[in-house]
Enzyme design. Structure first.
Site, PDB file in Angstrom:
ATOM      1  N   ASP A   1      -6.182  -5.456  -5.136  1.00 39.70           N
ATOM      2  CA  ASP A   1      -6.020  -4.051  -4.737  1.00 39.70           C
ATOM      3  C   ASP A   1      -4.686  -3.478  -5.217  1.00 39.70           C
ATOM      4  OD1 ASP A   1      -7.271  -5.948  -3.042  1.00 39.70           O
ATOM      5  OD2 ASP A   1      -7.459  -4.543  -1.401  1.00 39.70           O
TER       6      ASP A   1
ATOM      7  N   ASP B   1       0.807  -1.225   0.000  1.00 42.75           N
ATOM      8  CA  ASP B   1       0.000   0.000   0.000  1.00 42.75           C
ATOM      9  C   ASP B   1       0.840   1.274   0.000  1.00 42.75           C
ATOM     10  OD1 ASP B   1      -2.530  -1.176  -0.174  1.00 42.75           O
ATOM     11  OD2 ASP B   1      -2.434  -1.745   1.928  1.00 42.75           O
TER      12      ASP B   1
HETATM   13  N1  GLY Z   1      -7.118  -2.317   0.059  1.00 42.02           N
HETATM   14  C1  GLY Z   1      -7.858  -2.752   1.177  1.00 42.02           C
HETATM   15  C2  GLY Z   1      -9.313  -2.599   1.028  1.00 42.02           C
HETATM   16  O1  GLY Z   1      -9.814  -2.294  -0.038  1.00 42.02           O
HETATM   17  O2  GLY Z   1     -10.000  -2.774   2.021  1.00 42.02           O
END
Ligand code: GLY
Length: 385
Positions: free
Chosen positions: A162, A101
């Site tokens: 993600d 992230d």
């Molecule tokens: N990237 C984590 C979520 O979408 O909760």
């Protein structure tokens, strides 16, 4: 097609009203969130204030940059800039950096800052973040590991959908440094995502394990969805948008096809008011929560599709209209306008239902993508991604 061509005067007026509401919420939050950040999800529609150690800090900073660009009001820029030292500290002292992230975190804070103001310090910290992200790449498997230490047996070789949103930081770093290494990793990861995270029926796995030594595919499962073989709504939305972001950098036409297939499936699962349930296994009439944040992300992905498709593509207008219609539904039925105590914007989101986190609450990324979608529709906004 320019972004505003399909808007009627009354559409535009409604979008402006919606943006005004977001700006008012930001004004309400300016003194609360300076060195602290909104938590990922609200509690009783109110975001607690937390330090910059989660994956979500930059969504608030990104909203401040959007607000500055939309209004020219210096207070938003100052508020965004006052948060940059915490990103600098995080990357320099390696605080909570065992995560892919880093892309979300530094695209919407440091890259945004650099794109808007040209600040060199912001550029440097974003490049450091890209380097840390690159450390998570496994060459044999051609993927970036999502979570945890690289030798954690539970997480080793796990990629997640993600992550597509984290790749722009790598493409950007290659453009800035002329070092192709970062973009090569992103290109490989996006190909592996298309091959293994997207199923033949155009649904998606949330996560997929690769053998990092042999590079062989292992198996897919879920972390936040209803079941391993269901389709987590937000994951599908990350895919619609994320594949298009890689297309924007690589011009690999096959990625448009992947994004379209995910978008078509997503749109085929909409209930009457156009806002998906938290997993696409659910449809109209079921006693389950919606995920307004998945809808907001999908709006941005559909608008990116509408922007990138050639003028003679029959789906160009269709995706634009679908985004506009979802956004109108969010503005009409899903904001906190009747809850003045709330410091969030979009309610009825779900963070992580299987783990009982942030269910039917505001989420800070939902607020961010709602605002980004408004900015995309109202202006010629230049992406921070
Ligand atoms: N990237 C984590 C979520 O979408 O909760």
């Amino acid at each position: 097609m320019t972004q505003t061509h399909s808007l009627t005067a009354s559409d535009l007026e409604r979008l402006q009203e919606a943006a005004k509401f977001v700006l008012a919420k930001l004004d309400q939050n300016l003194s609360r969130f300076t060195e602290l950040f909104p938590a990922p999800a609200s509690e009783g529609l109110v975001y607690p204030a937390i330090v910059n150690e989660d994956w979500t800090a930059s969504f608030y900073t990104g909203m401040l940059w959007l607000a500055y660009e939309l209004t020219g009001e210096v207070r938003y820029r100052e508020a965004a800039e006052c948060q940059l030292p915490s990103y600098k500290r995080r990357v320099e002292e390696r605080i909570a950096i065992q995560t892919h992230d880093l892309g979300f975190l530094y695209s919407l804070s440091a890259v945004a800052s650099y794109r808007v103001t040209g600040g060199k310090e912001a550029r440097d910290m974003a490049l450091k973040a890209a380097e840390l992200l690159a450390e998570r790449y496994f060459p044999a498997a051609g993927i970036i590991q999502a979570w945890g230490d690289l030798d954690d047996p539970e997480q080793c070789g796990r990629m997640i959908i993600d992550c597509l949103m984290n790749l722009p930081l790598l493409y950007w770093a290659s453009e800035e440094t002329d070092d192709a290494r970062y973009a090569d990793m992103a290109r490989s990861h996006v190909k592996q995502s298309a091959a293994y995270l997207v199923r033949p029926d155009h649904t998606s796995y949330h996560t997929y394990y690769m053998d990092v030594l042999s590079g062989a595919p292992k198996y897919g499962n879920t972390h936040q969805g209803y079941a391993d073989d269901s389709c987590w709504a937000r994951g599908q939305a990350w895919g619609i948008y994320g594949f298009m972001l890689s297309y924007a950098y690589t011009k690999d036409e096959s990625l448009i096809g992947v994004s379209k297939s995910l978008a078509d499936y997503f749109l085929s699962r909409l209930p009457e008011d156009g806002i998906v349930y938290w997993d696409l296994i659910f449809t109209e009439g079921i006693e389950q929560e919606r995920d307004s944040s998945a809808a907001a992300i999908a709006c941005c992905g559909l608008l990116e599709l509408a922007k990138q498709l050639p003028v003679d593509d029959p789906d160009k207008q269709h995706y634009y209209n679908a985004a506009l219609s979802m956004l109108s539904s969010l503005a009409k039925r899903y904001t906190t306008k009747d809850y003045p105590h709330s410091n969030g914007v979009l309610m009825h989101a779900v963070y992580n239902k299987p783990r009982g986190m942030g269910i039917d609450e505001c989420t800070i990324w939902g607020d961010y993508f709602y605002f980004e979608a408004l900015a995309r529709l109202m202006t010629d906004w230049r992406l921070y991604w």
